[in-house]
Design an enzyme around this catalytic site. Structure first.
Site, mmCIF file in Angstrom:
data_model
loop_
_atom_site.group_PDB
_atom_site.id
_atom_site.type_symbol
_atom_site.label_atom_id
_atom_site.label_comp_id
_atom_site.label_asym_id
_atom_site.label_seq_id
_atom_site.Cartn_x
_atom_site.Cartn_y
_atom_site.Cartn_z
ATOM 1 N NE ARG A 267 12.950 1.124 -3.277
ATOM 2 C CZ ARG A 267 12.806 1.627 -3.181
ATOM 3 N NH1 ARG A 267 11.580 0.552 -3.604
ATOM 4 N NH2 ARG A 267 11.954 2.715 -2.586
ATOM 5 C CG HIS A 271 9.630 0.058 -7.327
ATOM 6 N ND1 HIS A 271 9.465 -0.465 -7.110
ATOM 7 C CD2 HIS A 271 8.704 0.776 -8.167
ATOM 8 C CE1 HIS A 271 8.880 -1.470 -7.454
ATOM 9 N NE2 HIS A 271 8.641 -0.571 -8.863
ATOM 10 C CE1 TYR A 280 9.412 4.525 -0.557
ATOM 11 C CE2 TYR A 280 8.540 6.132 -2.114
ATOM 12 C CZ TYR A 280 9.055 4.656 -2.175
ATOM 13 O OH TYR A 280 10.334 4.137 -2.651
#
Length: 382
Positions: A267, A271, A280
């Site tokens: 990815r 998201h 993160y």
């Protein structure tokens, strides 16, 4: 105190691969007509144009939260190109390239993003039956991994009715931690349901890395515990995805049962538009996977085969832009549903006290009043 970033090891690349990062094919290449390969390319280009447009719309306030499949488009189109008319798909939300491959009506999808109710969309954007996709797309499952259970059950129902249809479903690697996923695989293994179960391993379940979802070396190897064959493929290689999934589809159609296919990708974007992945994760892996971009690799391959030229690329880009802009205009013409419809079709019987409170707060907000000072009458049990 700031959040500690995850630093993930490089994913193992012991998977099926045909296209090298350079776009050079190695090994056996599936026998696919040039016109079909160009259709795959078109589906990916249009998916990117569509998702780029929705991001701009979201930034302008036309849409709420939206997500992209950038870097993962080879999975949707490569897998669904292996299907035939009459098959079924239980998707997740990053396989839009496969929807466009099967000519799913883009304006209807966009109208849904704008907030129009399904019945309103159908009424204002009628489609002739001959123009509908030849495969059946089921609604997205909101509950993680629930679509896998639904797909296996649907496939079994078709088999019991004597149909030769194959059902395909997609789920993320994070969803393999859900019980529904394991229930579905167990059922599929026992009863040989004609289903292809695709795990899209893009490395992250929102902010949780794949290493926190399983202790297994791969997700494909989970298949053996349920009596299923498992395959692991480079998800950024559209030829490898197509070849691997085609074999799984043929196996299902011949009555041999389900196959679990792990498509390894990454990815490279957030998201969704409410996420900030830089908080993160260490972006070293994202930078590496951008060098494996499925569109760049496929473009290089098609150019090497003489199928794609600079003129063709420009033509496809121009047509993609016009295609998504026309769909957006149609979608804007569909009346929006009122916010109150969010309370409909969810609960049976009289509304609960909590629902009455929520309705009152929403009404106050819509009228410009403080929703937390809304008048409501608590019922029994308040």
């Amino acid at each position: 105190m700031g959040q500690t970033k995850w630093s993930e090891p490089k994913v193992s690349e012991d998977f099926i691969r045909i296209l090298e990062p350079s776009g050079v094919a190695k090994g056996e290449v599936p026998n696919v007509a040039p016109e079909e390969l160009l259709k795959w390319y078109r589906s990916i280009v249009r998916t990117r144009a569509y998702e780029d447009m929705t991001i701009r719309m979201q930034r302008r306030g036309e849409l709420s939260v939206t997500a992209q499949s950038r870097g993962e488009e080879a999975i949707g189109v490569g897998a669904m190109a292996a299907l035939q008319a009459g098959d079924l798909v239980y998707p997740s939300y990053r396989q839009f390239s496969g929807h466009l491959y099967w000519n799913a009506p883009l304006a209807r999808a966009m109208a849904g993003l704008f907030g129009a109710a399904p019945e309103t969309i159908v009424a204002h954007l009628p489609i002739d039956e001959v123009d509908l996709p030849k495969v059946q797309f089921m609604p997205y499952g909101v509950i993680l991994a629930s679509q896998v259970t639904h797909a296996v059950g649907s496939a079994m129902a078709d088999q019991l009715q004597g149909s030769t249809a194959v059902t395909m479903t997609f789920t993320g690697e994070g969803s393999t931690s859900e019980g529904d996923f394991h229930d579905a695989l167990n059922f599929a293994g026992v009863f040989k349901a004609p289903c292809v179960i695709i795990v899209v391993n893009n490395g992250w379940s929102i902010s949780v890395p794949a290493s926190r979802q399983t202790g297994s070396a791969t997700f494909a190897e989970k298949a053996s515990a349920y009596g299923l064959p498992g395959a692991r493929v480079d998800g950024n290689d559209v030829l490898a995805v197509y070849q691997t999934v085609s074999e799984a589809v043929a196996r299902a159609r011949s009555g041999e049962g389900s196959t679990l296919v792990e498509c390894v990708t990454y990815r490279v974007v957030d998201h969704n538009t409410s996420d900030s992945s830089e908080v993160y994760r260490d972006d070293e892996q994202a930078a590496y996977w951008r060098t494996l971009d499925p569109l760049d690799r496929f473009t290089a391959y098609l150019e090497g085969q003489g199928i794609l030229t600079d003129e063709t690329k420009q033509q496809e880009a121009d047509e993609a832009k016009a295609f998504v802009e026309a769909a957006a205009e149609l979608a804007r013409s569909v009346p929006r549903s009122t916010p109150e419809t969010m309370f409909e079709h969810h609960l049976q019987g009289e509304p609960s006290w909590a629902e009455r409170v929520q309705r009152a707060e929403l009404q106050a907000e819509l009228e410009g009043r403080n929703p937390f000072l809304a008048d409501h009458q608590p019922g029994e049990g308040s």
